[in-house]
Scaffold this active site. Sequence first.
Site, PDB file in Angstrom:
ATOM      1  N   ALA A  63       0.871  -1.173   0.000  1.00 20.32           N
ATOM      2  CA  ALA A  63       0.000   0.000   0.000  1.00 20.32           C
ATOM      3  C   ALA A  63       0.909   1.223   0.000  1.00 20.32           C
ATOM      4  O   ALA A  63       2.079   1.141   0.393  1.00 20.32           O
ATOM      5  CB  ALA A  63      -0.890  -0.018   1.232  1.00 20.32           C
ATOM      6  N   GLY A 108       0.666  -4.835   1.156  1.00 19.49           N
ATOM      7  CA  GLY A 108      -0.541  -4.918   0.325  1.00 19.49           C
ATOM      8  C   GLY A 108      -0.319  -5.658  -0.982  1.00 19.49           C
ATOM      9  O   GLY A 108      -1.263  -6.191  -1.568  1.00 19.49           O
ATOM     10  N   GLU A 111      -0.605  -9.203  -0.074  1.00 18.99           N
ATOM     11  CA  GLU A 111      -2.037  -9.422   0.195  1.00 18.99           C
ATOM     12  C   GLU A 111      -2.847  -9.498  -1.100  1.00 18.99           C
ATOM     13  O   GLU A 111      -3.793 -10.269  -1.201  1.00 18.99           O
ATOM     14  CB  GLU A 111      -2.568  -8.300   1.097  1.00 18.99           C
ATOM     15  CG  GLU A 111      -1.993  -8.382   2.511  1.00 18.99           C
ATOM     16  CD  GLU A 111      -2.327  -7.158   3.351  1.00 18.99           C
ATOM     17  OE1 GLU A 111      -1.829  -6.064   3.014  1.00 18.99           O
ATOM     18  OE2 GLU A 111      -3.082  -7.279   4.312  1.00 18.99           O
ATOM     19  N   GLU A 131       4.601  -4.938   7.668  1.00 24.74           N
ATOM     20  CA  GLU A 131       3.811  -3.951   8.424  1.00 24.74           C
ATOM     21  C   GLU A 131       4.267  -3.769   9.862  1.00 24.74           C
ATOM     22  O   GLU A 131       4.262  -2.639  10.381  1.00 24.74           O
ATOM     23  CB  GLU A 131       2.317  -4.332   8.395  1.00 24.74           C
ATOM     24  CG  GLU A 131       1.627  -4.097   7.067  1.00 24.74           C
ATOM     25  CD  GLU A 131       1.724  -5.269   6.104  1.00 24.74           C
ATOM     26  OE1 GLU A 131       2.564  -6.161   6.313  1.00 24.74           O
ATOM     27  OE2 GLU A 131       0.951  -5.285   5.136  1.00 24.74           O
TER      28      GLU A 131
END
Length: 258
Positions: A63, A108, A111, A131
């Site tokens: 992200a 992300g 993910e 993270e």
Amino acid sequence: MQYIKYERQENIAIIIIDRQEALNALNIQVLEELRETFAAIDTAVVRCVVISGAGGKAFVAGADIAEMSNMSQEEAVAYARKGHEVFCAIENFPLPVIAAVNGYALGGGCELSLACDLRLAAENAVFGQPEAGLGITPGFGGTQRLPRIIGVTKAKELLYTANRINAQEALVCGLVNAVYPQDELMEQAVKLAKKIATNAPIAVQAAKKAVNDGLAADMDAALAIETKLFAACFASLDQKNAMRAFVEKRPVDPFLNK
Ligand code: CO8
């Protein structure tokens, strides 16, 4: 579309995330464009989707950290929900989705690959959930899909340590289906997609739904889901034609998706 390139090779859809200046990091616009791209796929024609990242360096490097850095708690909730909406749309997309991971798949990005049905990695692929080192947990489904895919033990190790793993390590822990030299990755992903596309579309889609829905249910409910989807296949012309061809000892005609 600013950040998504879409191409169709016969009945295979190819989606490329192209935000190379940030190693294809997912900002809100990329997420929205991804959602729109999947929603526009003609599922009557397309039989399998391949998704990858532009440039030789990254699938998706996560992200967008700059976009997240000053978020309030309320904004974090909205951002996580947006990610979940898009990734669930991919996970529950009726057709199989193959992630061709051609470099960094971090946070992300990892993910996103987890929301896909199958993952093929280039030799330079790097996976990880960094993270914890950024003061957050994964927020786009990583804490839930990673343990379901590779098991709780290895998933917790990756989540707690924020360690990165290479393509071979990802293969060993069952995160990816296969590893290829980088210059062969897309060709191999399309080859796999085409192989899937030769099978009965109704059956392939029912198998995807049975696995996904069944994993979210207890065994009795899961077997009931399987029974319903299995039985529904017998209403298709493709089932009748394929089984008749077997009984008559002749090759199966191309499937009609009916
Ligand atoms: N976000 C924003 N920009 C990024 C990101 C990212 N995730 N990754 C790379 N970039 C940018 C860099 O800032 C740099 O930009 P610039 O050229 O303007 O300085 C450019 O991409 C190139 O990156 P590097 O110079 O760092 O390239 P390197 O080859 O030196 O390093 C790495 C490559 C190792 C991939 C490095 O860029 C890196 O560590 N990136 C961050 C990886 C990361 O930590 N990803 C996880 C982010 S957190 C996350 O994904 C949470 C998901 C859930 C959110 C839920 C919210 C509620």
